[in-house]
Design an enzyme around this catalytic site. Structure first.
Site, short mmCIF file in Angstrom:
data_model
loop_
_atom_site.label_atom_id
_atom_site.label_comp_id
_atom_site.label_asym_id
_atom_site.label_seq_id
_atom_site.Cartn_x
_atom_site.Cartn_y
_atom_site.Cartn_z
N HIS A 55 71.40 0.39 52.69
CA HIS A 55 71.26 0.70 54.01
C HIS A 55 71.76 1.44 55.23
O HIS A 55 72.55 2.03 54.85
CB HIS A 55 72.57 -1.05 54.28
CG HIS A 55 72.54 -2.06 55.67
ND1 HIS A 55 72.86 -1.50 56.89
CD2 HIS A 55 71.92 -2.95 55.49
CE1 HIS A 55 72.66 -2.75 57.88
NE2 HIS A 55 72.00 -3.89 57.22
N ASP B 49 69.29 -8.78 50.59
CA ASP B 49 68.31 -9.31 50.49
C ASP B 49 68.82 -9.88 48.92
O ASP B 49 67.90 -9.91 47.77
CB ASP B 49 67.46 -8.62 50.77
CG ASP B 49 66.99 -9.06 52.13
OD1 ASP B 49 67.56 -8.18 52.72
OD2 ASP B 49 66.95 -10.00 52.65
C1 SDX Z 1 68.34 -5.75 55.86
O1 SDX Z 1 69.48 -2.99 59.66
C2 SDX Z 1 70.30 -3.87 59.53
O2 SDX Z 1 71.52 -4.82 60.23
C3 SDX Z 1 68.91 -4.76 58.50
C4 SDX Z 1 69.75 -5.93 57.84
C5 SDX Z 1 70.09 -7.30 58.59
O3 SDX Z 1 70.89 -7.72 58.74
O4 SDX Z 1 68.99 -7.29 59.70
O5 SDX Z 1 70.99 -5.87 57.19
C6 SDX Z 1 68.80 -6.79 56.82
O6 SDX Z 1 67.00 -4.76 56.58
C7 SDX Z 1 68.93 -5.01 54.47
C8 SDX Z 1 67.79 -4.02 53.86
C9 SDX Z 1 66.84 -4.73 53.56
N1 SDX Z 1 65.62 -3.27 52.50
C10 SDX Z 1 65.65 -3.17 52.15
O7 SDX Z 1 66.64 -3.63 51.00
C11 SDX Z 1 64.79 -1.88 51.32
C12 SDX Z 1 65.46 -0.72 50.08
N2 SDX Z 1 66.43 -0.03 50.80
C13 SDX Z 1 65.66 1.50 51.47
O8 SDX Z 1 64.64 0.93 52.66
C14 SDX Z 1 66.47 1.41 52.99
O9 SDX Z 1 67.60 1.69 51.76
C15 SDX Z 1 66.79 1.32 54.33
C16 SDX Z 1 65.62 0.89 54.47
C17 SDX Z 1 67.34 -0.17 53.47
C18 SDX Z 1 67.92 2.00 54.60
O10 SDX Z 1 67.13 3.13 55.04
P1 SDX Z 1 68.00 4.53 55.47
O11 SDX Z 1 68.90 3.90 56.27
O12 SDX Z 1 66.78 5.02 56.49
O13 SDX Z 1 68.09 5.43 53.85
P2 SDX Z 1 66.91 6.43 53.82
O14 SDX Z 1 66.20 5.83 53.61
O15 SDX Z 1 67.47 8.17 54.80
O16 SDX Z 1 67.92 6.38 52.16
C19 SDX Z 1 68.44 7.65 51.83
C20 SDX Z 1 68.52 8.15 50.40
C21 SDX Z 1 67.26 8.82 50.55
O17 SDX Z 1 66.76 10.01 49.24
P3 SDX Z 1 67.38 10.83 49.20
O18 SDX Z 1 65.83 11.51 50.56
O19 SDX Z 1 68.71 11.31 50.54
O20 SDX Z 1 67.20 12.05 48.18
O21 SDX Z 1 68.52 7.56 50.10
C22 SDX Z 1 67.60 6.89 48.94
C23 SDX Z 1 66.51 7.69 49.88
O22 SDX Z 1 64.93 7.52 49.28
N3 SDX Z 1 67.46 5.04 49.51
C24 SDX Z 1 67.01 4.89 48.69
C25 SDX Z 1 67.17 2.97 48.11
N4 SDX Z 1 67.53 3.21 49.29
C26 SDX Z 1 67.68 4.36 50.09
N5 SDX Z 1 66.48 4.79 47.08
C27 SDX Z 1 65.85 4.19 45.47
N6 SDX Z 1 65.66 2.60 46.07
C28 SDX Z 1 66.49 2.40 47.63
N7 SDX Z 1 66.76 1.14 48.15
#
Ligand code: SDX
Length: 423
Positions: free
Chosen positions: A301, A359
């Protein structure tokens, strides 16, 4: 934080005031930079506050979520979705009289007319329900353009009530159209969640109070969440003074993405792809692999770097529903628990503060009550409606400017046109 921040650039020093929050981080007010011809750069707005708001507060480190100061855990256990709608929109819990007036206003606005229902005939039976719901909400803009003056408080509240009242009807119509079934009219004698479930399944089963309560709790948990991508989209669209139903439809489009509200559907697809517990390690390895685009859906998140407090309540609801349905041994739930256990013991996830978000468990609950996977994000839309429209109303209730970000230009420098026969 100091009362002011100084930026020195090209020999000039600019003093910037800080603005004090009632909870959480204070902010540096950078509006004075434009007079100096200085811009800031923050793609994805990781450290940028786009507005001030009194509606919802999240402490991502502590796993705290409050609607108008009330902790989500208390609201999920003691309140109901319509009461939360009033709270988000008006800032206070309703008095008994206010609550009764809201219930009546919602009941009076749940219907949609025959001509409007024809909208769904334009879609194939296999159309994704989010596309249908987005179009249908945009269709409300056609119905309510001349009769809505967004500068008038009462018109904005009426718009909010219309949307909160009609989104269950529209969602159920999308479901029934996709199932090739006729629509079931809203029943004003039923509770908000019970009525939605009845419009979906009323011709084949009685709606259990436990399931209706679980659905109402799902709506509460999804009701608002600060400036998430879809709410920011509603604010951005609304800042142009566009029709509010069109602004909400823009928010629905943003929510649909699997990185945002579409994650609940993606979680179920992921669990079904993993199939059984013997393949969990393989998929966790894929999620950690930089060269593999696969992410663990339902994990991580932008704000929560601790457990998403909604996920805890959602997991409890999931167990209650599965117990009521005698499905405690639901393989997907066991698979989800195994996945969560492994991920949360793995350094990759620990170092990146990746925890289950709302989710992760919502989809298993929704599937258990018979909601098809492709309708999960529609349920999220239904829950988030009061949040979106409350932010729109909050923005329009005070002076605001059209949202128009700047950019860092990295394109070509000025050059002269060359005729095609010279190229
Ligand atoms: C919602 O914003 C809100 O409030 C949203 C929400 C709401 O109520 O409105 O809470 C609802 O959207 C919840 C989130 C639902 N999405 C998912 O579950 C999809 C999977 N999650 C990822 O796509 C991700 O965690 C996000 C999009 C939710 C957050 O992404 P960020 O904050 O941009 O973080 P990032 O992509 O920069 O990740 C940081 C690191 C990265 O690795 P490094 O480059 O540091 O090595 O964490 C890794 C990412 O690759 N990472 C994950 C991951 N999420 C982040 N690796 C594996 N699996 C994951 N799910």
């Amino acid at each position: 934080m100091a009362e002011k921040v100084q930026i020195s650039i090209d020999g000039r020093t600019v003093d910037l005031p800080t603005l004090v929050a009632s909870e959480g981080a204070n902010v540096v007010d950078v509006r004075g930079l434009i007079a100096e011809g200085i811009y800031t750069y923050d793609p994805g707005f990781l450290s940028t506050a786009s507005c001030d708001s009194e509606i919802t507060y999240i402490d991502g480190g502590a796993g705290i979520l409050m609607y108008r100061g009330y902790p989500i855990e208390q609201l999920a256990k003691q309140s109901n979705h319509l009461e939360v709608c009033h709270l988000l929109l008006n800032g206070e819990l309703p008095s008994p009289a206010e609550y009764d007036a809201l219930v009546k206003s919602i009941a009076d606005n749940q219907d949609v007319d025959e001509q409007y229902q024809q909208l769904f005939n334009g879609f194939s039976q296999g159309a994704h329900p989010m596309a249908m719901v987005g179009a249908a909400v945009s269709g409300l803009a056609a119905l309510h353009h001349e009769d809505t003056d967004i500068t008038v408080h009462e018109d904005r509240v009426k718009t909010a009530h219309r949307l909160i009242a009609k989104i269950p009807t529209i969602a159920a119509m999308a479901f029934r159209h996709g199932a090739g079934k006729s629509f079931i009219a809203p029943d004003p004698s039923l509770g908000y969640a019970e009525n939605f479930l009845n419009m979906c399944f009323g011709d084949e089963r009685d709606i259990s109070p436990t399931i209706a309560k679980a659905m109402d709790r799902i709506f509460i948990l999804h009701a608002d969440h600060e400036q998430n991508a879809s709410t920011s989209t509603v604010r951005m669209a609304g800042s142009t003074d566009c029709n509010p139903y069109a602004a909400i439809s823009a928010g629905i489009s943003a929510l649909w993405g699997p990185a945002h509200g579409g994650a609940n559907e993606a979680v179920l697809d992921m669990l079904n792809e993993i199939g059984d517990e013997s393949k969990v390690e393989e998929y966790v390895a894929k999620a950690k692999d930089k060269d593999d685009p696969f992410k663990l859906m339902g994990f991580g998140h932008r704000v929560y770097k601790n457990f998403d407090p909604r996920a805890k309540v959602m997991e409890e609801s999931c167990h209650e529903v599965l117990e009521e349905l005698g499905a405690e041994d639901e393989p997907l739930l066991k698979l989800a628990k195994r996945l969560e256990t492994i991920a949360r013991e793995d350094d990759y996830f620990i170092e990146r503060n990746l925890y289950p978000n709302i989710d992760f468990y919502s989809g298993i609950t929704l599937q258990a009550v018979g909601i098809p996977t492709n309708l999960f994000t529609v349920i999220f839309t239904l829950g988030r409606m009061p949040g979106w429209i409350s932010h729109w109303h909050e923005m329009l209730s005070a002076p605001y400017k059209i949202a128009r970000p700047r950019q860092l230009y990295l394109g070509s420098n000025a050059r002269d046109y060359v005729a095609i026969d010279q190229r």
